[in-house]
Design a protein around this motif. Structure first.
Motif, PDB file in Angstrom:
ATOM      1  N   ALA A   8       0.826  -1.199   0.000  1.00  0.00           N
ATOM      2  CA  ALA A   8       0.000   0.000   0.000  1.00  0.00           C
ATOM      3  C   ALA A   8       0.867   1.259   0.000  1.00  0.00           C
ATOM      4  O   ALA A   8       0.551   2.247  -0.679  1.00  0.00           O
ATOM      5  CB  ALA A   8      -0.933  -0.007   1.213  1.00  0.00           C
ATOM      6  N   PHE A   9       1.977   1.225   0.737  1.00  0.00           N
ATOM      7  CA  PHE A   9       2.866   2.385   0.777  1.00  0.00           C
ATOM      8  C   PHE A   9       3.538   2.580  -0.576  1.00  0.00           C
ATOM      9  O   PHE A   9       3.671   3.717  -1.052  1.00  0.00           O
ATOM     10  CB  PHE A   9       3.906   2.220   1.879  1.00  0.00           C
ATOM     11  N   ASP A  10       3.953   1.499  -1.203  1.00  0.00           N
ATOM     12  CA  ASP A  10       4.545   1.601  -2.542  1.00  0.00           C
ATOM     13  C   ASP A  10       3.566   2.255  -3.521  1.00  0.00           C
ATOM     14  O   ASP A  10       3.940   3.125  -4.314  1.00  0.00           O
ATOM     15  CB  ASP A  10       4.926   0.213  -3.053  1.00  0.00           C
ATOM     16  N   SER A  11       2.306   1.811  -3.470  1.00  0.00           N
ATOM     17  CA  SER A  11       1.286   2.379  -4.363  1.00  0.00           C
ATOM     18  C   SER A  11       1.103   3.868  -4.095  1.00  0.00           C
ATOM     19  O   SER A  11       0.948   4.669  -5.033  1.00  0.00           O
ATOM     20  CB  SER A  11      -0.045   1.639  -4.182  1.00  0.00           C
ATOM     21  N   LEU A  12       1.122   4.239  -2.815  1.00  0.00           N
ATOM     22  CA  LEU A  12       0.970   5.646  -2.452  1.00  0.00           C
ATOM     23  C   LEU A  12       2.111   6.487  -3.026  1.00  0.00           C
ATOM     24  O   LEU A  12       1.877   7.591  -3.536  1.00  0.00           O
ATOM     25  CB  LEU A  12       0.932   5.772  -0.933  1.00  0.00           C
ATOM     26  N   ILE A  13       3.331   5.974  -2.963  1.00  0.00           N
ATOM     27  CA  ILE A  13       4.480   6.720  -3.484  1.00  0.00           C
ATOM     28  C   ILE A  13       4.319   6.975  -4.984  1.00  0.00           C
ATOM     29  O   ILE A  13       4.564   8.087  -5.480  1.00  0.00           O
ATOM     30  CB  ILE A  13       5.793   5.966  -3.201  1.00  0.00           C
ATOM     31  N   ARG A  14       3.917   5.977  -5.726  1.00  0.00           N
ATOM     32  CA  ARG A  14       3.732   6.157  -7.167  1.00  0.00           C
ATOM     33  C   ARG A  14       2.605   7.158  -7.445  1.00  0.00           C
ATOM     34  O   ARG A  14       2.714   8.004  -8.340  1.00  0.00           O
ATOM     35  CB  ARG A  14       3.437   4.825  -7.841  1.00  0.00           C
ATOM     36  N   GLU A  15       1.525   7.052  -6.685  1.00  0.00           N
ATOM     37  CA  GLU A  15       0.407   7.980  -6.879  1.00  0.00           C
ATOM     38  C   GLU A  15       0.830   9.416  -6.604  1.00  0.00           C
ATOM     39  O   GLU A  15       0.485  10.331  -7.357  1.00  0.00           O
ATOM     40  CB  GLU A  15      -0.754   7.585  -5.962  1.00  0.00           C
ATOM     41  N   LEU A  16       1.582   9.618  -5.527  1.00  0.00           N
ATOM     42  CA  LEU A  16       2.026  10.970  -5.195  1.00  0.00           C
ATOM     43  C   LEU A  16       3.030  11.489  -6.203  1.00  0.00           C
ATOM     44  O   LEU A  16       3.025  12.684  -6.535  1.00  0.00           O
ATOM     45  CB  LEU A  16       2.625  10.986  -3.785  1.00  0.00           C
ATOM     46  N   ARG A  17       3.880  10.606  -6.692  1.00  0.00           N
ATOM     47  CA  ARG A  17       4.829  11.038  -7.734  1.00  0.00           C
ATOM     48  C   ARG A  17       4.066  11.586  -8.935  1.00  0.00           C
ATOM     49  O   ARG A  17       4.395  12.652  -9.472  1.00  0.00           O
ATOM     50  CB  ARG A  17       5.714   9.853  -8.133  1.00  0.00           C
ATOM     51  N   ASP A  18       3.030  10.857  -9.348  1.00  0.00           N
ATOM     52  CA  ASP A  18       2.267  11.281 -10.527  1.00  0.00           C
ATOM     53  C   ASP A  18       1.416  12.515 -10.232  1.00  0.00           C
ATOM     54  O   ASP A  18       1.313  13.426 -11.059  1.00  0.00           O
ATOM     55  CB  ASP A  18       1.373  10.131 -11.001  1.00  0.00           C
TER      56      ASP A  18
END
Length: 258
Positions: free
Chosen positions: A180-190
């Motif tokens: 879930a944290f990995d997904s959050l990082i990608r979402e915030l990057r975008d």
């Protein structure tokens, strides 16, 4: 071609007289999500400290946002640090402060915004990091491991950085929380247009989130590419790291979720 956000040329770092990096070259483009990998003791965290101006370099050059960092005065370093943020491995939250107060702290230190506005900005960052509003009034000792990571991320985002460094962000998390944290990082990057540099040992993270991986060994970047490419590297140390059993399982999991 646009200038890279980070460029290290022939970088040399030393700790206690021991040379950690010797002739390291690294280039990270704007908007890239770069993972830094390598065996224990290869100097991944030392590299992050050098790139964030927390460690003076012994040789070579670092350029951030197309400007050299060597010779900057205190005001220049301060301006540069405002454009980037570092999330420490264990969060480094102040235990005597609530989550809200922790997130407000960089705003109090680096801006002259009124208290009410600092408070509202901090609440936005807390929600952006995936925490519920009531988490703002909890103390670090009342948080789970995953919530601690998210609170630390909210504080790192407080000043709207362009460049975000994460040191072992999923260390100590269970697989579900880590994913879930990995997904959050990608979402915030975008969403925020960030450039992100992640130091990680997490096999799943290396397969799932990184646009590119820089593998460090022998004081330099031995290879760069995605995990599949590095598994076929001509460098024996790189190939061994990325073709091991745990890496193969991580690759299989990434295929299953693709």
């Amino acid at each position: 071609m646009a200038a890279p956000v980070i460029e290290a040329r022939d970088l040399v770092t030393e700790i206690g007289g021991r040379r950690i990096h010797d002739g390291l070259d690294l280039r990270i483009e704007r908007g890239e999500l770069m993972a830094i990998a390598g065996s224990s003791g290869s100097g991944k965290t030392v590299l992050i400290r050098a790139l964030t101006l927390l460690l003076p370099i012994a040789g070579g050059e670092i350029r951030l946002f197309d400007a050299p960092v060597t010779g900057l005065n205190r005001a220049g370093e301060r301006r540069l640090r405002r454009r980037m943020a570092l999330m420490f491995q264990r969060g480094a939250l102040f235990t005597g402060m609530t989550v809200l107060e922790n997130v407000m702290m960089p705003l109090a230190e680096h801006t002259r915004l009124p208290l009410g506005l600092r408070r509202e900005i901090a609440r936005v960052k807390i929600r952006l990091a995936g925490l519920e509003p009531d988490a703002a009034h909890r103390y670090p000792g009342e948080l789970s491991g995953g919530m601690t990571k998210r609170a630390a991320l909210a504080r790192a985002l407080a000043l709207d950085p362009e460049l975000l460094f994460l040191d072992e962000p999923t260390a100590g998390l269970d697989p579900v929380s880590a994913a879930a944290f990995d997904s959050l990082i990608r979402e915030l990057r975008d969403l925020l247009g960030l450039t992100v540099v992640v130091v990680t040992h997490d096999v799943d993270s290396l397969w799932e989130i990184a646009d590119s991986i820089a593998f460090i060994g022998e004081g330099r970047v031995l290879a760069r590419g995605d995990a599949a490419t590095l598994a076929e590297s001509d460098e024996p140390a790189v190939r061994a790291y990325f073709s091991g059993t745990r890496m193969r399982r991580g690759r299989e999991r990434s295929w299953e979720t693709a």
